[in-house]
Design an enzyme around this catalytic site. Structure first.
Site, short mmCIF file in Angstrom:
data_model
loop_
_atom_site.label_atom_id
_atom_site.label_comp_id
_atom_site.label_asym_id
_atom_site.label_seq_id
_atom_site.Cartn_x
_atom_site.Cartn_y
_atom_site.Cartn_z
N LYS A 1 7.35 -12.38 5.61
CA LYS A 1 7.30 -11.27 4.91
C LYS A 1 6.25 -10.98 3.99
O LYS A 1 5.78 -12.00 3.43
CB LYS A 1 8.90 -11.12 4.03
CG LYS A 1 8.85 -9.88 3.13
CD LYS A 1 9.15 -8.65 3.91
CE LYS A 1 9.15 -7.48 2.99
NZ LYS A 1 9.23 -6.15 3.67
N CYS B 1 1.46 -0.88 2.65
CA CYS B 1 2.85 -0.65 2.72
C CYS B 1 3.06 0.80 1.82
O CYS B 1 2.47 1.00 1.03
CB CYS B 1 3.65 -1.43 1.46
SG CYS B 1 5.21 -1.16 1.22
#
Ligand code: SIN
Length: 310
Positions: A45, A128
């Site tokens: 992650k 992101c």
């Protein structure tokens, strides 16, 4: 014997198919499930300087053709991912750390820490769409260039950048020129398509809570955009820069199309989240079956050979 192995930055991936940074890769338990699956590599992650809880829930919803998410980078902080790297490496697969900083200084601090770790490769997340109040770095060409230069000066590991989708040839060209003048060895293309909106028409309400319902679109919806990004960057980037394709890969045909468009490796995000770790063997097998039917023995036989209509 059909060979779907691939090489990235000197590391051999037995299968070209692995997970995308994002779903089901935050804890050691989740990462161990990936390590013991048919995935060719392990991607962690995206980690930040400090532990992050991420955005308020509901923040991920599966929808008919994919998913919408505004997770907001929930993760256990880079120190955790550095600490578990020897354990994950013991499974014998290439290990990729994904890094999300807010600015050059944060990227530099995290990269320096990973220089002295068992991680093999670094993926720098410039895309992101879900951090509230912070634009996607990959759409700010000047900031992207500064970060890539900083990482080039600091990293002693091979590294690449995870990019947002681009939609205009001028933007592809501008980003490709920045990448070609950096020390990058690969790109990951694409992250989710940012700031999509889904509505529950019966409730007359958005599906996710953060950002008034706006979130990253993933899954089947985004495959054509992802293929276009892989294809365009494969035309524009120096051949030393490899492409990891991601966006709507659910089966062997999807995987085949991404390699045909120029990808070296493939990542599964929404589809992995929906099907779990068995997906890696299934898609690998389906890709092998397609290659066998076409008489191809390795990915090199057809990589980047997509035909256009004269
Ligand atoms: C998120 O945590 O918001 C998703 C990760 C990403 O889009 O990079």
């Amino acid at each position: 014997m059909i060979d779907i192995s691939a090489n990235l930055s000197g590391f051999n991936f037995e299968s070209c198919i692995m997970n995308a940074s994002g779903p089901l890769d935050t804890t050691l338990e989740e990462l161990t499930d990936i390590a013991t699956s048919g995935a060719g590599g392990i991607v962690m992650k995206s980690c930040t300087l400090d532990v992050r809880e991420g955005n308020p829930e509901p923040r991920y919803v599966d929808i008919e053709w994919g998913s919408i998410n505004s997770m907001g980078l929930p993760n256990l902080g880079y120190k955790f991912y550095k600490e578990i790297s020897p354990k994950l490496k013991s499974y014998g697969k290439p290990l990729i750390a994904s890094i999300a900083g807010a600015n050059c200084q944060e990227y530099a601090e995290i990269i320096e820490a990973f220089n002295d770790s068992d991680v093999d490769i670094l993926e720098v997340n410039l895309s992101c769409p879900n951090v509230i109040g912070r634009p996607q770095i990959g759409y700010d060409f000047e900031m992207s260039q500064d970060i890539l230069n900083t990482i080039g000066d600091i990293s002693n590991k091979p590294w690449g950048a995870k990019l947002p989708p681009y939609f205009d040839f001028v933007h592809f060209e501008e980003m490709a020129s920045i990448l070609n003048s950096s020390k990058i060895s690969f790109i990951v293309s694409i992250n989710s398509i940012g700031n999509a909106l889904f509505i529950d028409w019966k409730k007359e309400q958005v599906l996710i809570k953060p950002k008034g319902g706006f979130g990253g679109l993933g899954g089947r919806y985004i495959k054509p955009t992802a293929l276009a990004n892989v294809k365009k960057f494969s035309e524009l980037l120096d051949k030393r820069i490899k492409i990891v394709g991601v966006g709507g890969i659910y089966n062997g045909i999807d995987a085949f199309e991404f390699i045909l468009s120029g990808a070296t490796l493939l990542q599964l995000g929404t589809s992995f989240s929906q099907e779990g770790p068995l997906i890696f063997n299934r898609v690998s097998k389906e890709l092998c079956d397609i290659m066998k039917g076409k008489g191809y023995r390795s990915l090199d036989d057809f990589r980047g050979k997509l035909k256009v209509i004269d």
